[in-house]
Motif scaffolding. Structure first.
Motif, PDB file in Angstrom:
ATOM      1  N   SER A  70      26.098 -10.805 -60.694  1.00 21.88           N
ATOM      2  CA  SER A  70      27.146 -10.627 -59.784  1.00 21.88           C
ATOM      3  C   SER A  70      27.355 -11.627 -58.799  1.00 21.88           C
ATOM      4  O   SER A  70      26.686 -12.701 -59.649  1.00 21.88           O
ATOM      5  CB  SER A  70      26.018  -9.544 -59.252  1.00 21.88           C
ATOM      6  N   ASN A  72      27.100 -12.684 -54.790  1.00 20.35           N
ATOM      7  CA  ASN A  72      27.128 -12.728 -53.491  1.00 20.35           C
ATOM      8  C   ASN A  72      28.276 -13.108 -51.952  1.00 20.35           C
ATOM      9  O   ASN A  72      28.370 -12.682 -51.507  1.00 20.35           O
ATOM     10  CB  ASN A  72      25.794 -12.761 -53.349  1.00 20.35           C
ATOM     11  N   ASN A  73      28.327 -14.048 -53.079  1.00 24.11           N
ATOM     12  CA  ASN A  73      30.006 -14.612 -52.462  1.00 24.11           C
ATOM     13  C   ASN A  73      30.826 -16.154 -53.088  1.00 24.11           C
ATOM     14  O   ASN A  73      30.844 -15.685 -54.409  1.00 24.11           O
ATOM     15  CB  ASN A  73      29.179 -15.592 -51.219  1.00 24.11           C
TER      16      ASN A  73
END
Length: 120
Positions: A70, A72-73
């Motif tokens: 993943s 997140n930014n």
């Protein structure tokens, strides 16, 4: 200067979990793909999981259903590793295709690696 810095490795018992992080820093214009690789002693470096800037994700068959990649930014990536097995023991490397500010092409960058050891 662009850098990738990993963290989160360690020693865990089989069945346990770890979360790896990879943070990109420096004069970055864009990051077009990021991924995790691993290399066990005596083995070649292999792809674990990869994510494009568009969100497409690919996993190695050996980790599907157990690992999750993943972001997140734009500059931080994670690898959540669950149900770890002794065969997951390896040095894990962060990889990214990064275009630096003022450059017209992407360049491949690697982190320094973080050790993951899974005991049986």
């Amino acid at each position: 200067q662009v850098q990738l810095v990993e963290s989160g490795g360690g020693l865990v018992q089989a069945g346990g979990s770890l979360r790896l992080s990879c943070a990109a820093s420096g004069s970055i214009f864009s990051i077009n793909a990021m991924g995790w690789y691993r290399q066990a002693p005596g083995n070649q470096r292999e792809l674990v999981a990869a994510m494009t800037s568009g969100g497409s994700i690919d996993y190695a068959d050996s980790v599907k259903g157990r690992f999750t990649i993943s972001r997140n930014n734009a500059k931080t990536m994670y690898l959540q590793m669950n149900s770890l097995k002794p065969e997951d023991t390896a040095v894990y490397y962060c990889n990214a295709a990064i275009r630096g500010k003022g450059y017209s092409r992407d360049r491949d960058y690697w982190g320094q690696g973080t050790q993951v050891t899974v005991s049986s």
